[in-house]
Design a protein around this motif. Structure first.
Motif, PDB file in Angstrom:
ATOM      1  N   VAL A 113       0.825  -1.210   0.000  1.00  0.00           N
ATOM      2  CA  VAL A 113       0.000   0.000   0.000  1.00  0.00           C
ATOM      3  C   VAL A 113       0.853   1.253   0.000  1.00  0.00           C
ATOM      4  CG1 VAL A 113      -1.676   1.314   1.352  1.00  0.00           C
ATOM      5  CG2 VAL A 113      -1.949  -1.158   1.097  1.00  0.00           C
ATOM      6  N   ALA A 114       2.013   1.197   0.688  1.00  0.00           N
ATOM      7  CA  ALA A 114       2.865   2.380   0.822  1.00  0.00           C
ATOM      8  C   ALA A 114       3.656   2.704  -0.439  1.00  0.00           C
ATOM      9  CB  ALA A 114       3.828   2.192   1.997  1.00  0.00           C
ATOM     10  N   LEU A 115       3.732   1.751  -1.382  1.00  0.00           N
ATOM     11  CA  LEU A 115       4.481   2.029  -2.608  1.00  0.00           C
ATOM     12  C   LEU A 115       3.819   3.170  -3.380  1.00  0.00           C
ATOM     13  CD1 LEU A 115       5.342  -1.532  -3.943  1.00  0.00           C
ATOM     14  CD2 LEU A 115       6.902   0.134  -2.971  1.00  0.00           C
ATOM     15  N   PRO A 116       4.626   4.079  -3.952  1.00  0.00           N
ATOM     16  CA  PRO A 116       4.038   5.230  -4.646  1.00  0.00           C
ATOM     17  C   PRO A 116       3.297   4.877  -5.920  1.00  0.00           C
ATOM     18  CG  PRO A 116       6.427   5.163  -4.935  1.00  0.00           C
ATOM     19  CD  PRO A 116       6.093   4.119  -3.909  1.00  0.00           C
ATOM     20  N   THR A 117       3.670   3.787  -6.572  1.00  0.00           N
ATOM     21  CA  THR A 117       3.008   3.376  -7.816  1.00  0.00           C
ATOM     22  C   THR A 117       2.727   1.884  -7.764  1.00  0.00           C
ATOM     23  OG1 THR A 117       5.162   3.019  -8.886  1.00  0.00           O
ATOM     24  CG2 THR A 117       4.112   5.172  -9.201  1.00  0.00           C
ATOM     25  N   SER A 118       1.769   1.459  -8.560  1.00  0.00           N
ATOM     26  CA  SER A 118       1.460   0.029  -8.646  1.00  0.00           C
ATOM     27  C   SER A 118       2.474  -0.660  -9.547  1.00  0.00           C
ATOM     28  CB  SER A 118       0.046  -0.166  -9.199  1.00  0.00           C
ATOM     29  OG  SER A 118      -0.056   0.378 -10.495  1.00  0.00           O
ATOM     30  N   PHE A 119       2.515  -1.982  -9.484  1.00  0.00           N
ATOM     31  CA  PHE A 119       3.449  -2.745 -10.291  1.00  0.00           C
ATOM     32  C   PHE A 119       2.757  -3.997 -10.795  1.00  0.00           C
ATOM     33  CE2 PHE A 119       3.873  -3.650  -5.844  1.00  0.00           C
ATOM     34  CZ  PHE A 119       3.855  -5.023  -5.771  1.00  0.00           C
ATOM     35  N   ASP A 120       3.361  -4.633 -11.801  1.00  0.00           N
ATOM     36  CA  ASP A 120       2.768  -5.817 -12.412  1.00  0.00           C
ATOM     37  C   ASP A 120       3.144  -7.047 -11.590  1.00  0.00           C
ATOM     38  OD1 ASP A 120       1.694  -7.735 -13.997  1.00  0.00           O
ATOM     39  OD2 ASP A 120       2.971  -7.375 -15.745  1.00  0.00           O
ATOM     40  N   LEU A 121       2.189  -7.594 -10.858  1.00  0.00           N
ATOM     41  CA  LEU A 121       2.463  -8.750 -10.012  1.00  0.00           C
ATOM     42  C   LEU A 121       2.914  -9.960 -10.828  1.00  0.00           C
ATOM     43  CD1 LEU A 121      -0.596  -8.561  -7.565  1.00  0.00           C
ATOM     44  CD2 LEU A 121       1.732  -7.771  -7.144  1.00  0.00           C
ATOM     45  N   LEU A 122       2.301 -10.143 -11.994  1.00  0.00           N
ATOM     46  CA  LEU A 122       2.577 -11.338 -12.791  1.00  0.00           C
ATOM     47  C   LEU A 122       3.923 -11.304 -13.481  1.00  0.00           C
ATOM     48  CD1 LEU A 122      -0.941 -11.997 -14.339  1.00  0.00           C
ATOM     49  CD2 LEU A 122       0.116 -13.068 -12.352  1.00  0.00           C
ATOM     50  N   SER A 123       4.589 -10.155 -13.486  1.00  0.00           N
ATOM     51  CA  SER A 123       5.922 -10.073 -14.076  1.00  0.00           C
ATOM     52  C   SER A 123       7.010 -10.280 -13.030  1.00  0.00           C
ATOM     53  CB  SER A 123       6.122  -8.716 -14.766  1.00  0.00           C
ATOM     54  OG  SER A 123       6.129  -7.666 -13.808  1.00  0.00           O
ATOM     55  N   ASN A 124       6.618 -10.467 -11.784  1.00  0.00           N
ATOM     56  CA  ASN A 124       7.568 -10.640 -10.689  1.00  0.00           C
ATOM     57  C   ASN A 124       7.720 -12.122 -10.393  1.00  0.00           C
ATOM     58  OD1 ASN A 124       8.671 -10.890  -7.987  1.00  0.00           O
ATOM     59  ND2 ASN A 124       8.241  -8.717  -7.707  1.00  0.00           N
ATOM     60  N   GLY A 125       8.922 -12.657 -10.634  1.00  0.00           N
ATOM     61  CA  GLY A 125       9.155 -14.084 -10.451  1.00  0.00           C
ATOM     62  C   GLY A 125       8.977 -14.556  -9.022  1.00  0.00           C
ATOM     63  N   GLN A 126       9.298 -13.700  -8.044  1.00  0.00           N
ATOM     64  CA  GLN A 126       9.140 -14.084  -6.646  1.00  0.00           C
ATOM     65  C   GLN A 126       7.666 -14.260  -6.277  1.00  0.00           C
ATOM     66  OE1 GLN A 126      11.655 -14.907  -4.703  1.00  0.00           O
ATOM     67  NE2 GLN A 126      13.032 -14.446  -6.389  1.00  0.00           N
ATOM     68  N   ILE A 127       6.800 -13.562  -6.974  1.00  0.00           N
ATOM     69  CA  ILE A 127       5.363 -13.664  -6.711  1.00  0.00           C
ATOM     70  C   ILE A 127       4.746 -14.829  -7.485  1.00  0.00           C
ATOM     71  CG2 ILE A 127       3.133 -12.509  -7.017  1.00  0.00           C
ATOM     72  CD1 ILE A 127       4.504  -9.884  -6.357  1.00  0.00           C
ATOM     73  N   THR A 128       5.007 -14.895  -8.786  1.00  0.00           N
ATOM     74  CA  THR A 128       4.390 -15.940  -9.603  1.00  0.00           C
ATOM     75  C   THR A 128       4.826 -17.344  -9.170  1.00  0.00           C
ATOM     76  OG1 THR A 128       6.153 -15.685 -11.252  1.00  0.00           O
ATOM     77  CG2 THR A 128       4.124 -14.432 -11.598  1.00  0.00           C
ATOM     78  N   SER A 129       6.049 -17.478  -8.652  1.00  0.00           N
ATOM     79  CA  SER A 129       6.526 -18.793  -8.237  1.00  0.00           C
ATOM     80  C   SER A 129       5.861 -19.273  -6.950  1.00  0.00           C
ATOM     81  CB  SER A 129       8.044 -18.766  -8.040  1.00  0.00           C
ATOM     82  OG  SER A 129       8.409 -17.887  -6.983  1.00  0.00           O
ATOM     83  N   ARG A 130       5.133 -18.375  -6.270  1.00  0.00           N
ATOM     84  CA  ARG A 130       4.523 -18.749  -4.987  1.00  0.00           C
ATOM     85  C   ARG A 130       2.999 -18.647  -4.988  1.00  0.00           C
ATOM     86  NH1 ARG A 130       9.481 -16.350  -3.682  1.00  0.00           N
ATOM     87  NH2 ARG A 130      10.751 -17.734  -2.379  1.00  0.00           N
ATOM     88  N   THR A 131       2.411 -18.356  -6.125  1.00  0.00           N
ATOM     89  CA  THR A 131       0.956 -18.197  -6.170  1.00  0.00           C
ATOM     90  C   THR A 131       0.251 -19.338  -6.891  1.00  0.00           C
ATOM     91  OG1 THR A 131       1.214 -16.812  -8.149  1.00  0.00           O
ATOM     92  CG2 THR A 131       1.048 -15.678  -6.026  1.00  0.00           C
ATOM     93  N   SER A 132       1.006 -20.313  -7.345  1.00  0.00           N
ATOM     94  CA  SER A 132       0.399 -21.447  -8.037  1.00  0.00           C
ATOM     95  C   SER A 132       1.069 -22.742  -7.589  1.00  0.00           C
ATOM     96  CB  SER A 132       0.532 -21.266  -9.560  1.00  0.00           C
ATOM     97  OG  SER A 132      -0.139 -22.306 -10.249  1.00  0.00           O
ATOM     98  N   PRO A 133       0.908 -23.115  -6.303  1.00  0.00           N
ATOM     99  CA  PRO A 133       1.577 -24.315  -5.788  1.00  0.00           C
ATOM    100  C   PRO A 133       0.973 -25.584  -6.359  1.00  0.00           C
ATOM    101  CG  PRO A 133       0.066 -23.447  -4.152  1.00  0.00           C
ATOM    102  CD  PRO A 133       0.085 -22.451  -5.278  1.00  0.00           C
ATOM    103  N   GLY A 134       1.796 -26.616  -6.433  1.00  0.00           N
ATOM    104  CA  GLY A 134       1.343 -27.899  -6.942  1.00  0.00           C
ATOM    105  C   GLY A 134       1.677 -29.031  -5.995  1.00  0.00           C
TER     106      GLY A 134
END
Length: 337
Positions: A113-134
């Motif tokens: 929330v504190a970040l001044p601008t939004s960012f693309d979550l799906l382009s971040n490898g640290q996020i995408t690697s942890r949002t689709s567990p198998g």
């Protein structure tokens, strides 16, 4: 024979005492004030480090957060309480874990929330690697839980605990949960929380089994077997419930990968007559096919491509072609729609 195997896994000469395990894993035993201070200080710092690493897409930073994160301590304390048939101890450990989860998620959300601008979550490898567990994530977590429990029970293999902390991802998925919630992506947050939950349940299952089997469990003969059976049954039921969405996601991921491979083969055959043209990437989300192409000339008839994809993806799927010049066009839908 089973006893011989057990003696090899945990020889008497390297066996830690019940008091040793209690001192390490029970947050409300011994110097409680010092334990709480160390736990919450390190958890807060690891949360900040993990969130910063996630937002910066820095693997090294996230690994550093894994090493110093203390969240596995009350989780293994919960396992020890269950193995001993001590519900009060188990509940206390579970409560500390719950508060720790809230803290890490809150830190992640606050940063987002504190970040001044939004960012693309799906382009971040640290996020995408942890949002689709198998399912493989769950299997790895169970094996890591066994390694961690054995390392805690033995005096001579404590050096492997940092490796266990890296292998069992606890704080980073929770940081991702907070970041995704702060950015308004509850679906991604749910996937990251499922990864944490599966890892935590795997730790509890493996820890409870190891502590019970190696003699750290219930000492009263009359209640030993019933208590263990109830404990094992409860954990197995929870593990199955957690595993179901992981299995479903694994099946979906496999199907998507299989369809993407078929699309790529069809696109390669479609471009075979164009000199220097090749497919650089294929993305299939389940609702759309996107084909990235590097070419210096004109594209072949796209109707041929659409027809060749009829056996690769469901009918009605839109097909988008993106060229190396930046042109993006929807060339049609597979089949009659």
């Amino acid at each position: 024979m089973a006893w011989n195997v057990l003696r090899r896994v945990l020889p008497d000469s390297q066996r830690r005492t019940n008091d040793d395990l209690t001192a390490d894993l029970d947050m409300l035993a011994g110097d409680v004030s010092a334990k709480r201070s160390a736990f919450w200080t390190m958890l807060l710092l690891s949360s900040v480090i993990a969130t910063a690493g996630v937002l910066a897409d820095s693997t090294a930073t996230v690994i550093g957060a894994m090493i110093i994160a203390p969240l596995s301590t009350p989780i293994m304390g919960l396992a020890l309480g269950l193995a001993r048939g001590a519900p009060r101890s188990a509940v206390r450990s579970a409560w500390i874990v719950t508060l720790g989860v809230v803290l890490v998620v809150a830190v992640g959300a606050l940063f987002s929330v504190a970040l001044p601008t939004s960012f693309d979550l799906l382009s971040n490898g640290q996020i995408t690697s942890r949002t689709s567990p198998g399912l493989l994530d769950l299997i790895a977590a169970v094996a890591t839980g066994f390694a961690g429990a054995i390392a805690l029970a033995r005096r001579d293999v404590a050096a492997v605990l940092p490796g266990v902390a890296i292998a069992i991802s606890l704080v980073p998925p929770l940081a991702v949960v907070g970041v995704c919630l702060g950015d308004g992506a509850p679906g991604l947050a749910g996937g990251a929380f499922l990864l944490f939950l599966s890892n935590a349940v795997a730790l509890v299952l493996a820890g409870t089994l190891v502590f019970a089997i190696t003699g750290y469990g219930v000492a009263t003969v009359g209640q030993e077997q019933p208590t263990r059976r109830r404990t094992y049954a409860t954990i197995v039921v929870v593990l199955v419930i957690v595993a179901l969405p992981l299995v479903g996601n694994t099946v979906f991921t496999y199907q998507v990968a299989l369809k993407s491979e078929r699309v790529e083969r069809a696109a390669d055959a479609w471009l075979a007559g164009v000199a220097g043209a090749n497919v650089t990437q294929v993305s299939y989300s389940g609702s759309q096919v996107e084909i990235d192409i590097r070419t210096q000339g004109d594209l072949p008839d796209t109707d041929v491509l659409i027809r060749s994809l009829e056996d690769a993806v469901p009918r009605g799927t839109p097909v988008v072609v993106v060229t190396s010049f930046g042109d993006r066009q929807e060339v049609g839908r597979v089949g009659p729609g």
